[in-house]
Design an enzyme around this catalytic site. Structure first.
Site, PDB file in Angstrom:
ATOM      1  CB  THR A   1     -28.101 -67.330 -34.690  1.00  0.00           C
ATOM      2  OG1 THR A   1     -27.225 -66.360 -34.135  1.00  0.00           O
ATOM      3  CG2 THR A   1     -29.101 -67.759 -33.634  1.00  0.00           C
TER       4      THR A   1
ATOM      5  CB  SER B   1     -22.355 -63.915 -40.438  1.00  0.00           C
ATOM      6  OG  SER B   1     -22.962 -62.954 -39.604  1.00  0.00           O
TER       7      SER B   1
ATOM      8  CB  THR C   1     -29.086 -62.282 -38.529  1.00  0.00           C
ATOM      9  OG1 THR C   1     -28.670 -62.117 -37.182  1.00  0.00           O
ATOM     10  CG2 THR C   1     -30.022 -63.463 -38.658  1.00  0.00           C
TER      11      THR C   1
HETATM   12  N1  ASP Z   1     -23.582 -63.784 -34.545  1.00  0.00           N
HETATM   13  C1  ASP Z   1     -24.555 -64.481 -35.359  1.00  0.00           C
HETATM   14  C2  ASP Z   1     -24.066 -64.476 -36.796  1.00  0.00           C
HETATM   15  O1  ASP Z   1     -24.156 -63.472 -37.446  1.00  0.00           O
HETATM   16  C3  ASP Z   1     -25.876 -63.821 -35.236  1.00  0.00           C
HETATM   17  C4  ASP Z   1     -27.007 -64.455 -35.995  1.00  0.00           C
HETATM   18  O2  ASP Z   1     -26.848 -65.299 -36.866  1.00  0.00           O
HETATM   19  O3  ASP Z   1     -28.168 -64.085 -35.709  1.00  0.00           O
HETATM   20  O4  ASP Z   1     -23.539 -65.454 -37.263  1.00  0.00           O
END
Ligand code: ASP
Length: 301
Positions: free
Chosen positions: A12, A54, A85
């Site tokens: 994100t 991710s 995250t």
């Molecule tokens: N879907 C995103 C990821 O894990 C969520 C984030 O980065 O907050 O790449």
């Protein structure tokens, strides 16, 4: 001036809105443009390693991150990994094992809102991560929302709040104040003499539910390693005993972890736990699920 390497992997923090929803689009240099205050205490080189949500990362990608750190270990004072995250806890735990001998700081960070979005947590998290990476203390940590979390204790517990992470079972290692000061509350652990050089990703995690069908286990016979995420202090229900025993007899190594995020497995407390012990299942102690997976993948248990 400390010399840092930023390894950008997507998430994100690097996202932009597209017609298909949020998708990683910014590279490391673009992320750094939002945080000019960095220039007062460090220089940062960038390695754009991947640009992925991710959710899409595999063990091969995590090994590539570990290699990027190791190959540059002599050239930098510390490393920052910008990461999604959602699976940051898995990467942090695995890097704790793969880089356990490293004498430099390795700091994972990300954000719940994209860099540049109103009220985004991204600039603070990236700045804080660089402050911790410039602080000389060796080890793999995550820096999010002002907290410094041990890499093998990171748990994402909220899917939308800015303060989305906790340290499972132990207090955070420290904090980064709004004044930018890094504070450590727990003494540093010395690096280990060696680290595993390979891993086997063929580890299956099975979450027990009260009515899990015992016939399910027959499909797993011969699978190399299975972790049973069991209830409370750990154990195997009577109605699954025959099925789990047959799984172990088929050559599968079976491990026990807990669905509780703190407190760990204590197989000796209850008859259900002793039943697991007696059939040869191996306790993974107080590890988080992510750390349990990493330890088993690296062949450490
Ligand atoms: N879907 C995103 C990821 O894990 C969520 C984030 O980065 O907050 O790449």
């Amino acid at each position: 001036m400390k010399k840092l390497l930023l390894i950008a992997t997507g998430g994100t923090i690097a996202c932009r809105e597209t017609e298909n929803g949020l998708s990683p689009a910014l590279g490391g240099a673009e992320l750094l443009d939002f945080v000019p205050a960095l220039r007062t205490f460090c220089t940062v080189d960038v390695r754009d390693l991947m640009q992925l949500d991710s959710t899409d990362l595999t063990a091969a990608d995590r090994l590539a991150i570990a290699q990027a750190v190791r190959q540059n270990a002599d050239r930098y004072d510390g490393f920052v990994i910008a990461h999604g995250t959602d699976t940051l806890s898995y990467t942090a735990a695995l890097l704790c094992h793969l880089l356990t001998d490293l004498t430099k700081p390795v700091v994972l960070t990300g954000s719940m809102l994209p860099m540049g979005a109103p009220d985004s947590d991204a600039p603070r998290n990236l700045l804080d991560a660089c402050r911790v990476a410039a602080d000389r203390r060796a080890g793999v940590v995550a820096v999010l929302c002002g907290k410094i979390l041990a890499g093998n204790r990171v748990v994402k517990y909220h899917s939308t709040e800015i303060d989305a992470f906790v340290s499972a079972g132990v207090p955070p290692l420290g904090a980064v104040g709004t004044d930018g000061k890094v504070r450590w509350d727990v003494p540093a652990a010395p690096p280990a003499p060696t680290a595993p050089s390979a891993l086997d990703p063929h580890v299956l995690l099975v979450k027990l539910t009260p009515d899990l069908d015992p016939t399910f286990f027959a499909a797993l016979h011969g699978y190399p390693k299975v972790i049973l995420e069991t209830f409370g202090a750990g154990g195997v229900p009577a109605r699954l005993e025959k099925a789990v025993r047959a799984l172990i007899e088929s050559g599968t190594r079976v491990y026990i972890t807990s669905q509780c995020i703190a407190g760990g497995v204590h197989l000796h407390h209850y008859a259900v736990g002793r039943r697991a012990e007696a059939m040869g299942a191996v306790s993974l102690g107080s590890r988080t699920t992510e750390d349990a997976l990493a330890a088993v993948m690296c062949g450490e248990v």
